[in-house]
Design a protein around this motif. Structure first.
Motif, PDB file in Angstrom:
ATOM      1  N   LYS A   1     -63.976 -59.961 -78.478  1.00 29.80           N
ATOM      2  CA  LYS A   1     -63.374 -60.664 -79.614  1.00 29.80           C
ATOM      3  C   LYS A   1     -63.699 -59.951 -80.924  1.00 29.80           C
ATOM      4  O   LYS A   1     -62.833 -59.809 -81.801  1.00 29.80           O
ATOM      5  CB  LYS A   1     -63.884 -62.108 -79.680  1.00 29.80           C
ATOM      6  CG  LYS A   1     -63.396 -63.007 -78.568  1.00 29.80           C
ATOM      7  CD  LYS A   1     -61.965 -63.451 -78.768  1.00 29.80           C
ATOM      8  CE  LYS A   1     -61.843 -64.417 -79.932  1.00 29.80           C
ATOM      9  NZ  LYS A   1     -60.461 -64.931 -80.051  1.00 29.80           N
TER      10      LYS A   1
ATOM     11  N   ARG B   1     -61.452 -68.449 -91.108  1.00 26.89           N
ATOM     12  CA  ARG B   1     -62.413 -67.506 -90.511  1.00 26.89           C
ATOM     13  C   ARG B   1     -63.782 -67.621 -91.175  1.00 26.89           C
ATOM     14  O   ARG B   1     -64.816 -67.654 -90.493  1.00 26.89           O
ATOM     15  CB  ARG B   1     -61.891 -66.079 -90.643  1.00 26.89           C
ATOM     16  CG  ARG B   1     -60.706 -65.740 -89.738  1.00 26.89           C
ATOM     17  CD  ARG B   1     -60.256 -64.304 -89.959  1.00 26.89           C
ATOM     18  NE  ARG B   1     -59.222 -63.897 -89.016  1.00 26.89           N
ATOM     19  CZ  ARG B   1     -58.752 -62.664 -88.910  1.00 26.89           C
ATOM     20  NH1 ARG B   1     -59.232 -61.699 -89.695  1.00 26.89           N
ATOM     21  NH2 ARG B   1     -57.819 -62.364 -88.028  1.00 26.89           N
TER      22      ARG B   1
ATOM     23  N   LEU C   1     -63.778 -76.928 -81.268  1.00 28.29           N
ATOM     24  CA  LEU C   1     -63.719 -75.991 -80.147  1.00 28.29           C
ATOM     25  C   LEU C   1     -64.467 -76.530 -78.930  1.00 28.29           C
ATOM     26  O   LEU C   1     -63.910 -76.607 -77.821  1.00 28.29           O
ATOM     27  CB  LEU C   1     -64.312 -74.643 -80.566  1.00 28.29           C
ATOM     28  CG  LEU C   1     -63.457 -73.745 -81.469  1.00 28.29           C
ATOM     29  CD1 LEU C   1     -64.281 -72.574 -81.972  1.00 28.29           C
ATOM     30  CD2 LEU C   1     -62.236 -73.235 -80.712  1.00 28.29           C
TER      31      LEU C   1
ATOM     32  N   SER D   1     -62.055 -68.952 -72.871  1.00 27.31           N
ATOM     33  CA  SER D   1     -61.514 -68.554 -74.170  1.00 27.31           C
ATOM     34  C   SER D   1     -62.280 -69.211 -75.317  1.00 27.31           C
ATOM     35  O   SER D   1     -62.585 -68.569 -76.330  1.00 27.31           O
ATOM     36  CB  SER D   1     -60.032 -68.932 -74.238  1.00 27.31           C
ATOM     37  OG  SER D   1     -59.501 -68.657 -75.517  1.00 27.31           O
TER      38      SER D   1
ATOM     39  N   GLU E   1     -64.747 -67.473 -78.280  1.00 21.90           N
ATOM     40  CA  GLU E   1     -64.589 -67.714 -79.714  1.00 21.90           C
ATOM     41  C   GLU E   1     -65.908 -68.197 -80.328  1.00 21.90           C
ATOM     42  O   GLU E   1     -66.299 -67.763 -81.416  1.00 21.90           O
ATOM     43  CB  GLU E   1     -63.494 -68.760 -79.945  1.00 21.90           C
ATOM     44  CG  GLU E   1     -63.173 -69.024 -81.409  1.00 21.90           C
ATOM     45  CD  GLU E   1     -62.552 -67.826 -82.102  1.00 21.90           C
ATOM     46  OE1 GLU E   1     -62.724 -67.703 -83.325  1.00 21.90           O
ATOM     47  OE2 GLU E   1     -61.905 -66.997 -81.419  1.00 21.90           O
TER      48      GLU E   1
ATOM     49  N   PHE F   1     -68.218 -65.300 -80.633  1.00 21.55           N
ATOM     50  CA  PHE F   1     -67.759 -64.471 -81.749  1.00 21.55           C
ATOM     51  C   PHE F   1     -68.269 -65.040 -83.076  1.00 21.55           C
ATOM     52  O   PHE F   1     -68.788 -64.312 -83.942  1.00 21.55           O
ATOM     53  CB  PHE F   1     -66.231 -64.424 -81.722  1.00 21.55           C
ATOM     54  CG  PHE F   1     -65.602 -63.754 -82.919  1.00 21.55           C
ATOM     55  CD1 PHE F   1     -66.093 -62.566 -83.428  1.00 21.55           C
ATOM     56  CD2 PHE F   1     -64.504 -64.323 -83.541  1.00 21.55           C
ATOM     57  CE1 PHE F   1     -65.503 -61.951 -84.523  1.00 21.55           C
ATOM     58  CE2 PHE F   1     -63.908 -63.727 -84.635  1.00 21.55           C
ATOM     59  CZ  PHE F   1     -64.414 -62.540 -85.131  1.00 21.55           C
TER      60      PHE F   1
END
Length: 786
Positions: A30, A46, A122, A271, A275, A278
């Motif tokens: 990632k 972000r 998430l 997935s 994330e 990351f």
């Protein structure tokens, strides 16, 4: 040309630093895939995610997702009907465990402490696959072996295998102990060849020993023979082992089928975990580099405070301050070679790339960055021998490509603009390029040696000069960036310092034009002014810190006095209660004696007379209340003039009268502070008299004549209101109030919430409530005092 100049600005090296801080291979991928985004909203998301990761590390310490495995190929094989090995299945279970722990970890953080909306959003999507995790762990142990408990059939087979092996060993051990066979053996041991139990026999006894030969030694002297007595047992053993392999395969296929059923959920969890890893990698980078997530400006304002290039060791890097906006659109940096011009240029461009990738930047909290549609840089010597291009041609080719793609939201960086050709023509071309880029609305930073560009920056309303400082004494650059000061050539100063004769230097100066001389004089003056301003600023900062420390000390002293006052008041209350209790006991004793006397002489005393006597005694009990009025600090009718030493009661400090302001007000200097105070708050100090500073216990008394049963706080900030309430409640207690009202109004409710939060902890508050219909409703808090 790409929108992002990644290689010259060393973005890939920084991305590698972040990548190395990821816990899993998926997280590393990632990081490797991330590129800067031109979307303001995406950049904000972000950075928000990175900020949440930093909060999580701050609250929970370093969080690793080491249990996450790259199980994508295993999931694909399971979906198409392949067979997963024990190791593959353990990786699936480990990944499920990591997802469960991540979800649990975020839930442990209270939302009031840290909302973490992105991380919560998430991890809450991670599907619980506990049944699959437990199923795999029940069938396969930590060593990757299918357990006996995986199925009843497997357990039975392994039990049978154990019994047969025991029989084989017993039979062979009897042969090893037999004197008849012992002489025939090369060694008295049991070994295996091709999954059959055998004994090493000497070559010459082959016929005498009998059995099946399975192997021989390299020399041929030893034969590995399976005795006839264990052939049937070995056959049964092999049959059971094949049955065991078949049952294990059946179990693995069943587990693989269950993995395939959850393939979609596993892929989604994978997935999400990638994330999260990351985000945590960026947070660890922030922690290691002492980096921050800057605010994002909407108006192209850039403000970098104490910015440090992340690839330069922290003990060597020199922080820089940079500011750009609509009014300061271009920065022209001049200065000596190896002085840090290119590092400054790269720092600005690299930080823009990092921010738009969601990476934190090594700078201070107040830093602000805009979002650019593209970041273009022409840096370094890109001379190409194959293309027969000179340095100038190479730079110009790159610049032409940049000019074709820029827009009004671009950041353009030029290193040594116009270099590599005739100085006059190069300077003219550089000015034309800068004007064109600025006309397009871009923010631009350029480094140069040309004096003409210093004059351009000085005269252009949207450009500013900057330089990297050079210490002539040490003949070394300091790498400090000076905004507003163009760089000096320093050639004459360095020549003089190295010992070049003064007459040669003076002769050289004569060859400079008058404009060049004036420019050098202007730069020298600006540099001196800048140094002087920096020294003054440093001195002012020291004074400010000293003043802040004095104020802090005064606040602490006042807090100590307030605590002492509260202790004195409480002690007075306890003494009053003791006196009242003693008086009540004495009154009860009097009543008892009166009753005895009445029983002895009933005709002379009636019960109602006893009650009346008790009532009179109750009224005689002294009321031990604190005085409602305390003598205030009122200065005596003395003449007070500038220069007199006085005692300031409001801060309990000595001071000196600086100025008579009229209307009974004076300016008094206390330490380094100057205060405006009224005559009643000061007391003239006369040497040898009793007008000395009062003790702390007397200095904290307040006049309560003016205390009203309500306090109006409307229009005040919460911090101001709390200070006023604290003083008001103490005065109200001294004034004897049992109940007071605080008027804060309705408004947004922020002031009311702040006031009531303070009241919950106040020592003098018994309870409080909102006002009733006739008391002001929700705009008033009614306080009952102790």
């Amino acid at each position: 040309m790409e929108h992002w100049t990644l290689n010259p600005l060393e973005f890939n090296q920084v991305r590698e630093m972040v990548k190395n801080r990821a816990s899993s291979q998926l997280g590393k991928e990632k990081v490797a895939e991330v590129t800067p985004s031109p979307s303001v909203e995406e950049v904000k998301i972000r950075l928000q995610a990175t900020s949440e990761g930093m909060d999580l590390l701050r609250l929970k310490g370093d969080v690793h997702l080491g249990g996450v495995r790259d199980i994508r190929s295993s999931i694909r094989r399971a979906k198409i009907g392949g067979l997963l090995s024990e190791a593959d299945l353990l990786d699936v279970a480990s990944t499920i465990t990591a997802g469960r722990k991540s979800k649990s970890l975020i839930r442990q953080v209270e939302e009031d402490t840290a909302p973490l909306p992105i991380l919560r959003g998430l991890t809450e999507q991670i599907e619980s696959l506990d049944h699959l995790e437990k199923r795999i762990e029940a069938c396969i142990d930590d060593q990757g072996v299918v357990t006996d408990q995986a199925s009843p059939v497997l357990g039975k087979i392994r039990h049978t295998i154990g019994q047969i092996r025991q029989q084989v060993h017993q039979t062979l051990n009897q042969m090893l102990r037999s004197s008849h066979y012992l002489k025939m053996m090369q060694e008295p041991i049991i070994t295996q060849r091709y999954d059959r139990y055998v004994i090493p026999v000497k070559q010459e006894y082959r016929t005498a020993f009998g059995g099946i030969v399975h192997d021989q030694s390299a020399s041929g002297a030893t034969l590995f023979i399976e005795p006839e007595s264990v052939v049937q047992l070995n056959n049964k053993l092999r049959e059971q082992e094949l049955a065991e392999e078949k049952e294990i395969e059946r179990i693995l296929r069943q587990l693989t089928s269950e993995v395939a059923e959850e393939a979609v959920s596993l892929e989604r969890n994978l997935s999400i975990l990638a994330e999260v890893d990351f985000i945590l990698a960026k947070a660890r980078f922030a922690y290691d580099m002492k980096a921050v997530c800057p605010a994002i400006s909407e108006d192209r304002t850039m403000r970098l405070k104490k910015a440090r290039h992340p690839l330069i060791p922290r003990e060597e890097v020199v922080p820089i301050d940079v500011q750009m906006n609509e009014e300061q659109q271009a920065i022209i940096i001049t200065g000596p070679n190896t002085g840090g011009k290119t590092v400054t240029l790269k720092t600005i461009g690299l930080f823009a790339l990092m921010v738009q990738s969601g990476f934190p930047i090594p700078a201070e909290e107040e830093s602000i960055m805009p979002v650019f549609s593209g970041i273009y840089a022409d840096i370094g010597d890109e001379q190409s021998i194959e293309q027969s291009l000179s340095t100038f041609s190479s730079h110009l080719t790159s610049i032409i490509r940049i000019l074709q793609v820029i827009d009004n939201h671009s950041l353009v960086l030029f290193d040594e603009l116009g270099a590599g050709t005739d100085p006059a023509e190069g300077a003219a071309l550089a000015i034309a390029i800068l004007e064109h880029v600025m006309d397009q609305g871009c923010l631009v930073v350029a480094t140069t040696h040309y004096s003409e560009l210093k004059l351009f920056a000085h005269s252009h309303p949207l450009a500013v000069n900057a330089s990297v400082e050079f210490d002539v004494e040490t003949l070394r650059p300091t790498y400090r960036l000076l905004i507003g000061v163009p760089g000096r050539s320093n050639a004459f100063a360095i020549s003089s310092r190295l010992g070049l004769p003064a007459e040669i230097i003076n002769e050289a100066k004569k060859h400079l034009t008058s404009e060049e001389n004036r420019l050098e004089e202007m730069i020298t003056a600006l540099t001196d002014d800048h140094k002087e301003a920096a020294a003054e600023r440093e001195k002012a900062e020291e004074l400010r810190e000293e003043a802040e420390q004095l104020v802090e000390d005064l606040k602490k002293q006042i807090d100590v006095w307030e605590e002492e006052k509260a202790q004195i008041r409480e002690k007075a209350r306890q003494e009053a209660r003791r006196i009242i209790a003693s008086a009540q006991r004495e009154a009860e004793e009097v009543i008892r004696q009166l009753r005895e006397w009445a029983r002895a002489r009933p005709q002379e005393m009636k019960e109602h007379q006893l009650i009346e006597a008790k009532k009179r005694l109750d009224q005689a009990v002294p009321e031990m209340k604190l005085p409602n009025k305390v003598k205030s600090h009122t200065a005596k009718a003395q003449t007070i003039e500038p220069g007199d030493e006085v005692f300031v009661h409001s801060v309990n400090q000595k001071g000196v009268i600086v100025e008579d302001l009229g209307e009974d007000e004076f300016q008094v200097r206390v330490g380094i502070l100057k205060l405006k105070v009224h005559r009643r708050e000061i007391e003239k100090r006369v040497s040898g008299t009793k007008n000395s500073a009062p003790t702390p216990s007397s200095s904290i008394k307040r006049s309560t004549d003016h205390v009203r049963p309500e306090l109006d706080l409307r229009g005040k900030m919460v911090e101001e209101a709390i200070i006023e309430i604290d003083k008001y409640l103490d005065d109200s207690v001294l004034a004897g109030y049992k109940q007071v009202s605080l008027i804060h109004g309705k408004g947004t409710g922020a002031l009311r919430s702040g006031v009531q939060e303070f009241l919950r902890k106040h020592r003098s508050v018994k309870q409080f409530r909102l006002g009733s219909h006739g008391e002001g409703g929700a705009g008033v808090t009614v306080v009952e005092l102790r």
